[in-house]
Design an enzyme around this catalytic site. Sequence first.
Site, PDB file in Angstrom:
ATOM      1  CE  LYS A   1      12.123   6.167   6.600  1.00  0.00           C
ATOM      2  NZ  LYS A   1      12.058   5.008   5.699  1.00  0.00           N
TER       3      LYS A   1
ATOM      4  CE1 TYR B   1       9.733   6.949   9.110  1.00  0.00           C
ATOM      5  CE2 TYR B   1      10.013   9.331   9.043  1.00  0.00           C
ATOM      6  CZ  TYR B   1       9.663   8.148   8.423  1.00  0.00           C
ATOM      7  OH  TYR B   1       9.245   8.166   7.112  1.00  0.00           O
TER       8      TYR B   1
ATOM      9  CG  ASN C   1       8.702  -8.387  10.547  1.00  0.00           C
ATOM     10  OD1 ASN C   1       9.319  -7.363  10.260  1.00  0.00           O
ATOM     11  ND2 ASN C   1       8.242  -8.636  11.752  1.00  0.00           N
ATOM     12  CB  VAL C   2      12.104  -5.894   6.251  1.00  0.00           C
ATOM     13  CG1 VAL C   2      11.482  -6.093   4.886  1.00  0.00           C
ATOM     14  CG2 VAL C   2      11.576  -4.643   6.937  1.00  0.00           C
TER      15      VAL C   2
ATOM     16  NE  ARG D   1      -0.604  -0.938   4.803  1.00  0.00           N
ATOM     17  CZ  ARG D   1      -0.298  -0.122   5.805  1.00  0.00           C
ATOM     18  NH1 ARG D   1      -0.668   1.138   5.755  1.00  0.00           N
ATOM     19  NH2 ARG D   1       0.370  -0.559   6.844  1.00  0.00           N
TER      20      ARG D   1
HETATM   21  P1  NAP Z   1       2.384   3.058   4.807  1.00  0.00           P
HETATM   22  O1  NAP Z   1       1.256   3.544   3.963  1.00  0.00           O
HETATM   23  O2  NAP Z   1       2.232   3.018   6.284  1.00  0.00           O
HETATM   24  O3  NAP Z   1       2.839   1.608   4.256  1.00  0.00           O
HETATM   25  C1  NAP Z   1       3.903   0.954   4.903  1.00  0.00           C
HETATM   26  C2  NAP Z   1       4.252  -0.293   4.129  1.00  0.00           C
HETATM   27  O4  NAP Z   1       5.348  -0.942   4.807  1.00  0.00           O
HETATM   28  C3  NAP Z   1       3.125  -1.297   4.070  1.00  0.00           C
HETATM   29  O5  NAP Z   1       3.218  -1.995   2.848  1.00  0.00           O
HETATM   30  C4  NAP Z   1       3.447  -2.238   5.229  1.00  0.00           C
HETATM   31  O6  NAP Z   1       2.913  -3.560   5.080  1.00  0.00           O
HETATM   32  C5  NAP Z   1       4.965  -2.258   5.129  1.00  0.00           C
HETATM   33  N1  NAP Z   1       5.609  -2.669   6.369  1.00  0.00           N
HETATM   34  C6  NAP Z   1       5.474  -2.126   7.602  1.00  0.00           C
HETATM   35  N2  NAP Z   1       6.244  -2.774   8.481  1.00  0.00           N
HETATM   36  C7  NAP Z   1       6.877  -3.750   7.795  1.00  0.00           C
HETATM   37  C8  NAP Z   1       7.786  -4.765   8.151  1.00  0.00           C
HETATM   38  N3  NAP Z   1       8.218  -4.931   9.416  1.00  0.00           N
HETATM   39  N4  NAP Z   1       8.226  -5.610   7.182  1.00  0.00           N
HETATM   40  C9  NAP Z   1       7.796  -5.472   5.921  1.00  0.00           C
HETATM   41  N5  NAP Z   1       6.931  -4.526   5.514  1.00  0.00           N
HETATM   42  C10 NAP Z   1       6.475  -3.681   6.451  1.00  0.00           C
HETATM   43  O7  NAP Z   1       3.688   3.949   4.569  1.00  0.00           O
HETATM   44  P2  NAP Z   1       4.072   4.940   3.389  1.00  0.00           P
HETATM   45  O8  NAP Z   1       3.657   6.282   3.798  1.00  0.00           O
HETATM   46  O9  NAP Z   1       3.667   4.386   2.089  1.00  0.00           O
HETATM   47  O10 NAP Z   1       5.669   4.912   3.528  1.00  0.00           O
HETATM   48  C11 NAP Z   1       6.491   4.113   2.692  1.00  0.00           C
HETATM   49  C12 NAP Z   1       7.936   4.517   2.934  1.00  0.00           C
HETATM   50  O11 NAP Z   1       8.089   5.911   2.651  1.00  0.00           O
HETATM   51  C13 NAP Z   1       8.389   4.318   4.378  1.00  0.00           C
HETATM   52  O12 NAP Z   1       9.737   3.902   4.397  1.00  0.00           O
HETATM   53  C14 NAP Z   1       8.262   5.699   4.961  1.00  0.00           C
HETATM   54  O13 NAP Z   1       9.094   5.884   6.061  1.00  0.00           O
HETATM   55  C15 NAP Z   1       8.644   6.552   3.771  1.00  0.00           C
HETATM   56  N6  NAP Z   1       8.172   7.930   3.829  1.00  0.00           N
HETATM   57  C16 NAP Z   1       6.837   8.217   3.881  1.00  0.00           C
HETATM   58  C17 NAP Z   1       6.441   9.551   3.933  1.00  0.00           C
HETATM   59  C18 NAP Z   1       5.000   9.962   3.977  1.00  0.00           C
HETATM   60  O14 NAP Z   1       4.735  11.166   4.130  1.00  0.00           O
HETATM   61  N7  NAP Z   1       4.045   9.070   3.826  1.00  0.00           N
HETATM   62  C19 NAP Z   1       7.406  10.578   3.935  1.00  0.00           C
HETATM   63  C20 NAP Z   1       8.746  10.228   3.888  1.00  0.00           C
HETATM   64  C21 NAP Z   1       9.122   8.903   3.824  1.00  0.00           C
HETATM   65  P3  NAP Z   1       1.385  -3.919   5.564  1.00  0.00           P
HETATM   66  O15 NAP Z   1       0.468  -3.324   4.523  1.00  0.00           O
HETATM   67  O16 NAP Z   1       1.331  -5.398   5.573  1.00  0.00           O
HETATM   68  O17 NAP Z   1       1.217  -3.300   6.917  1.00  0.00           O
END
Ligand code: NAP
Length: 256
Positions: free
Chosen positions: A168, A164, A72-73, A24
């Site tokens: 990062k 976090y 689970n990574v 997602r």
């Molecule tokens: P998200 O919607 O919360 O999705 C997180 C994803 O990571 C999901 O697919 C989840 O799987 C998976 N996940 C969580 N824990 C895991 C684990 N232990 N092992 C394997 N997979 C795991 O997050 P997002 O916003 O798309 O973020 C994606 C990346 O972008 C992350 O690294 C985040 O830190 C980074 N990021 C996001 C933002 C932002 O504003 N959204 C900004 C900067 C950076 P499930 O669906 O099974 O839970």
Amino acid sequence: MDSARATLSTGFLPATAVVTGGSRGIGRAIASRLARDGYQIFLTYVSRPDEARATVDGILAAGGQAKAFALNVSDSSAVTDFFAAEIKDRVDLAVLVNNAGITKDSFLVRMKDEDFDKVLSVNLRGAFVCTREAAKIMSRARAGRIVNITSVAGQMGNAGQANYASAKAALLGLTKSCAKELASRNITVNAVSPGFIETDMTAELSAEIRESYTATVPLKRMGTPREVAEAVAFLASDKASYITGQILAVNGGMYC
Ligand code: NAP
């Protein structure tokens, strides 16, 4: 097909992109975008098989190839087993995107050790272990692209996110070190650093906090997962063949 590896694939093994946390949010957009470039997608998830299934179905419906794996990574031996059982000698591992990430926000004085460790074990150690296992396989092929998804929080710092932001920021050190170490094997390692992106992760925040963050973005809006995915696709493509160890910010101008 836009990518060098997708184009150059021998045809014996399918050129494959592994996207961790591809079920997602940003990971889903990356998986869908790389599928359009001709890669078979292996996406991983941890807790939401329905979301993973929906992402796979979307890719299949668009004519691509994809499979989902529960992984689970932060479980290093599970990651090692995954690369040994599903990747090595079975597919042409062209791209790894270390996207899986979590937050466990709280102010410093209230942050528990376990919440610090948990965030580092997923966001940082998970990327390290996946990179190590992918590098063994890509090194034999003498080609590969690794893209780490870091965050503007790792570059600027953010109150309430000591865990976090630390993870990062460390991911940037991992990116640059691996870029140097793996260059002789023709493997590039780069990072994409999103700002404030519309996903479940940011949906958790109150409307007030979302508004205050958006006010700090020069482009005055949140980004979309698709905008992050385009940057990843570029770094995974042949267009980025001489780029390694770099951080590409996708943040609306927040941190330059
Ligand atoms: P998200 O919607 O919360 O999705 C997180 C994803 O990571 C999901 O697919 C989840 O799987 C998976 N996940 C969580 N824990 C895991 C684990 N232990 N092992 C394997 N997979 C795991 O997050 P997002 O916003 O798309 O973020 C994606 C990346 O972008 C992350 O690294 C985040 O830190 C980074 N990021 C996001 C933002 C932002 O504003 N959204 C900004 C900067 C950076 P499930 O669906 O099974 O839970």
